[in-house]
Every structure is written in C-alpha cells, then in structure tokens.
Design a protein around this motif. Structure first.
Motif, PDB file in Angstrom:
ATOM      1  N   LYS A   1     -84.453  11.511   7.756  1.00 10.57           N
ATOM      2  CA  LYS A   1     -84.570  11.068   6.363  1.00 10.57           C
ATOM      3  C   LYS A   1     -83.257  11.180   5.586  1.00 10.57           C
ATOM      4  O   LYS A   1     -83.008  10.394   4.673  1.00 10.57           O
ATOM      5  N   GLU A   2     -82.440  12.159   5.914  1.00 11.66           N
ATOM      6  CA  GLU A   2     -81.149  12.289   5.227  1.00 11.66           C
ATOM      7  C   GLU A   2     -80.069  11.463   5.917  1.00 11.66           C
ATOM      8  O   GLU A   2     -79.159  10.946   5.268  1.00 11.66           O
ATOM      9  N   LYS A   3     -80.182  11.308   7.228  1.00 14.22           N
ATOM     10  CA  LYS A   3     -79.146  10.611   7.977  1.00 14.22           C
ATOM     11  C   LYS A   3     -79.131   9.115   7.697  1.00 14.22           C
ATOM     12  O   LYS A   3     -78.094   8.471   7.873  1.00 14.22           O
ATOM     13  N   ILE A   4     -80.289   8.547   7.293  1.00 14.53           N
ATOM     14  CA  ILE A   4     -80.320   7.092   7.089  1.00 14.53           C
ATOM     15  C   ILE A   4     -79.421   6.668   5.932  1.00 14.53           C
ATOM     16  O   ILE A   4     -79.102   5.481   5.807  1.00 14.53           O
ATOM     17  N   PHE A   5     -78.991   7.617   5.084  1.00 13.01           N
ATOM     18  CA  PHE A   5     -78.104   7.281   3.971  1.00 13.01           C
ATOM     19  C   PHE A   5     -76.630   7.393   4.343  1.00 13.01           C
ATOM     20  O   PHE A   5     -75.762   7.215   3.501  1.00 13.01           O
ATOM     21  N   GLU A   6     -76.353   7.725   5.609  1.00 10.00           N
ATOM     22  CA  GLU A   6     -74.974   7.792   6.069  1.00 10.00           C
ATOM     23  C   GLU A   6     -74.505   6.396   6.473  1.00 10.00           C
ATOM     24  O   GLU A   6     -75.299   5.549   6.896  1.00 10.00           O
ATOM     25  N   ARG A   7     -73.209   6.171   6.341  1.00  8.86           N
ATOM     26  CA  ARG A   7     -72.656   4.861   6.670  1.00  8.86           C
ATOM     27  C   ARG A   7     -72.820   4.542   8.155  1.00  8.86           C
ATOM     28  O   ARG A   7     -72.492   5.365   9.013  1.00  8.86           O
TER      29      ARG A   7
END
Length: 461
Positions: free
Chosen positions: A397-403
C-alpha cells in the motif's frame, strides 16, 4: 596571507571569545563593586568629617563670645588635642589673621578653595589628600576650617590596591580556568567539525560519532546524522529514478528501433508491415511523450506550492466526471457535494483526480465499477476514488506511491502506463498540505482517499 587568516581564525574561536568575555565581565564587576563600596564608605567618612568640623565651629563661636578670647589657648588646647588633622584661620575684627600650627601649606590654597566651596565641600591637594573646607562668620570674626580627610585618602589608596590585585589575580586565574573549560567544552564540537570536513562525495554514508555531551553538540551530531541519512535516501532515490527512467525509455525505444528495421527490411515487399509498424511506433511515441511529460512534472514538484491558492473541488470534479463518462469502460458514478472549496491549486487538483480515475479505470475489470466522491468534513475536504478492482496487499500500500513501482510487472506491462501517476499524485497532495491513503473495500476493491485543508466557501461569509 595565511598567517593573517590563521590569526583571524584564532581570534574568532570560542576559546578566545570566552576568555575576552570573562575578562570584560570581571573588569566591569570589580569596577562596579569598587565604585559602590568606595562611594558608600567615602560618603560616610565625609559625614563624620563634616560633623567634626561643625563641632569645632561651635567651639570657636563659644570662644568668640568671650569678652577677651584667648585664641592661642583655644586653638592649641581644643583643636590640636582632639582634632590633629584640622587647621584653622581666624580673621579678627581688627584685621589680624591667626593661623593654627601646620596650616601654612593649606594657606597657599585658600583662594582656590574659597572659589570651589560652592561646587563641592572638599578639594584635593597636590599630594591627592582630600581636604574638607568650610567658612563661617560671627561678630565680625571669620573662621576658615580645613580638615584633612586622611581616612578617606588611606581608604581610597587601599581600595585601589585591592581592586588592582583582585583584578589581576582574577584575570590570570580565571583566564586559565576558562581556557581549560572552553577547550574541554569545544573539543566535541572541534572533533565533530573535523569529521564533517573529512566527508566526500564517495563516503556520504559515513555517520559522525555522537558525543555524550554537551547536549547542544550531541543534538547537532544527531541532527547531522539524520540529515546525512535523508541525503543518502534522496541520492539513492535519484539513482533509482534515473535507472528506472532509463529502463522505461529504453523499452519503447528498442521496440521502435525494431519496427523501423522491420520496415526497412520488409516494407517494400510487404506494405501491410508499414501500416502495422507505423501504428505501433505512434503508440510507443505517445507513451514516451506521456512519460517525459510526467518526468518533467515530477521534477517541478520539488518546489512548494504557491500559498493562498484555493479551488472549488465540486466544480472541477463535476467537469471531470462529465468528461470521463463517455470514455471509461466500467460503470461510473459520482457523489459530489456542492461548494467544497479547498486550499489547493486548481491545476494540481485536476491532475490528482484525472490520475486517480485513470488508475482506477486501468485496474478495474470491464464489468466492474468506479465511483468518485467529494465532500466536506469539518475543516477538511475529502475526495475518494473507489473501484471494484483487485485489492492491494497491505505490504504494497505504501510502495505503490513510489516512482515506477508496480505490483505485478508482467501484468502491468500489458495494461500500460508509466508507473509515475500515483507518485505524482502523492507529491501533489503533500505539497498542498494534504494526505492520501489507500484502503480495501468489502467484499473486493480499493479506495484512494485524499484529505485536503478546507478553505472559505466561495460567496459566503
């Protein structure tokens, strides 16, 4: 030149400044105490002398009241025995002047003393001995009294000696103690500075040692290490970003290059190859254009948003909804509260909604649904984009906002996209003082919720 610079640095150190400050404070303190004590004691001695002179004047007046005053006896028996430091000049009605023994040295100063009497009641002689002077008249007699203030003189001399030696001893001993103390206190800071100076671009992951004290130096070392960690993370993110961007650009370029070679080899004999490859090249070039545009936007988002901008989320969301209904494959619904105004740029909010809806449309099956909600809740504006697509694992859930991060790279390669959409959304939300989170829906699906600061509603008080 180097010697001059080194001297300036030495005079600018904490050790030198602490020593100079200590000496100045000591000097000011000693002088202040000395002046206060000298003033109080001298004034008390002056009052005693004044009382003594008044007593002698009364004795002289009593003698003048006699019919045949014996001035020699009065001066010798009354003044010398009890007041050895007092001298008298008596001017009689018949014009004679009677001097007490030992007053010859004072007699030469009589004119200047008479002029100064109105300014201050005592004067200093050439040997710095203060002399109290007063003059009275009675029955055509004129009495001039001079009292040497020996006690004041001795006290002032002693005070000057005490102050001088106290200041000298305090400056020497105190400077030595302050020097040692300041060296001990500044050593952790000096060591920290030396370690920081040794840092180069090749060893940015080096952390300085955190001293036990002083607390300020300890906090500085901790803050510096924290800064270095953030710098290393930023450098690593930039390296990953460059690597991922290069990879994302390399793939369409390789495909375009392959189709160009295919056209060159088989285009003349197979015209259908040209049309098929041209469509492919067109799609890949559009994808590269979108990727480049998003890369440029991501670079611009490093700067904070302009303060004071507001946007009517309701109007923007309704316009976007009308544009999306004809093109989205899934069932699309919206629930938009009227007049929801937030502290955000209109362009930024437009990009957020478009990116979230585009992302929901990509990952939701054709028979699924997508929903947009905009409402105000207290002092916050809530924007939610929900879909019936697959749930996102908690660890992702947090990693999907990484480039360039993708959960299933093989599946996402078929879906398309640049992998920058959600990263840009998160940046846009955060630079406008908001927050974004993703949560699961029951029985399936996920929801992206954006929380922004509410602004004053347009057209209302």
């Amino acid at each position: 030149m180097k010697h001059t610079a080194a001297s300036k640095n030495r005079f600018n150190t904490m050790v030198f400044r602490m020593n100079v400050s200590y000496i100045l404070i000591l000097l000011a303190t000693v002088l202040f105490i000395g002046i206060i004590v000298s003033t109080i004691v001298s004034y008390q001695l002056y009052k005693n002398t004044k009382t003594e002179v008044r007593h002698i004047e009364n004795l002289l007046v009593l003698t003048a009241k006699k019919k045949h005053p014996d001035w020699d006896s009065a001066i010798n028996n009354v003044i010398y025995e009890n007041h050895p430091n007092v001298y008298v000049h008596i001017e009689t009605p018949d014009g004679k002047t009677i001097y007490s023994d030992g007053s010859e040295s004072i007699r030469d100063k009589e004119h200047s003393m008479a002029q100064a009497k109105g300014f201050f009641p005592f004067l200093l002689k050439s040997d710095t001995m203060p002399v109290y002077y007063d003059r009275i008249s009675y029955r055509h007699y004129t009495f001039k009294i001079y009292a040497k203030m020996a006690a004041v003189h001795e006290f002032m001399e002693s005070m000057v000696r005490v102050l001088f030696f106290s200041l000298l001893a305090g400056a020497l001993i105190g400077s030595f103690v302050i020097y040692k103390l300041s060296r001990r206190l500044s050593k952790p800071l000096t060591d920290l500075t030396s370690m920081i100076k040794s840092l180069t671009a090749e060893n940015l992951q080096f952390n300085v040692a955190v001293p036990k004290g002083p607390a300020e130096v300890k906090d500085l070392a901790i803050a510096f290490n924290h800064l270095m960690d953030r710098l290393n993370q930023q450098v690593q993110r930039e390296k990953d970003f460059v690597s991922d961007a290069s990879h994302e650009l390399r793939t369409p370029l390789a495909a375009i290059h392959g189709h160009v070679n295919l056209i060159l080899r088989r285009g003349k004999d197979h015209p259908e190859v040209i049309e098929r490859s041209a469509r492919f090249i067109n799609e890949e070039s559009k994808r590269m254009q979108r990727l480049i545009d998003q890369l440029l936007m991501a670079a611009k988002l490093d700067q904070p948003a302009a303060a004071g901008e507001t946007a009517n989320l309701s109007i923007i969301a309704k316009n976007i909804s009308e544009d999306f209904k004809p093109v989205i494959r899934q069932k699309f619904t919206s629930e938009i509260e009227e007049d929801v105004v937030a502290a955000i740029s209109e362009d930024h909010f437009h990009s957020i909604i478009v990116s979230l809806l585009d992302n929901a449309g990509k990952y939701t099956p054709k028979d699924g649904w997508v929903r947009l909600e905009v409402r105000r809740k207290g002092e916050a504006c809530i924007v939610s984009v929900q879909n019936s697509g697959p749930a996102i694992p908690d660890e992702e859930k947090e990693k999907i906002f990484e480039r360039f991060y993708r959960i299933d790279k093989s599946r996402n390669s078929k879906i398309g996209g640049t992998g920058l959409g959600l990263a840009i959304v998160k940046q846009l939300v955060e630079i406008n003082g908001g927050e974004i989170r993703v949560s699961d829906l029951e029985p399936s699906g996920c929801s992206f919720t954006v929380k922004l600061k509410a602004a004053v509603r347009q057209g209302k008080d």
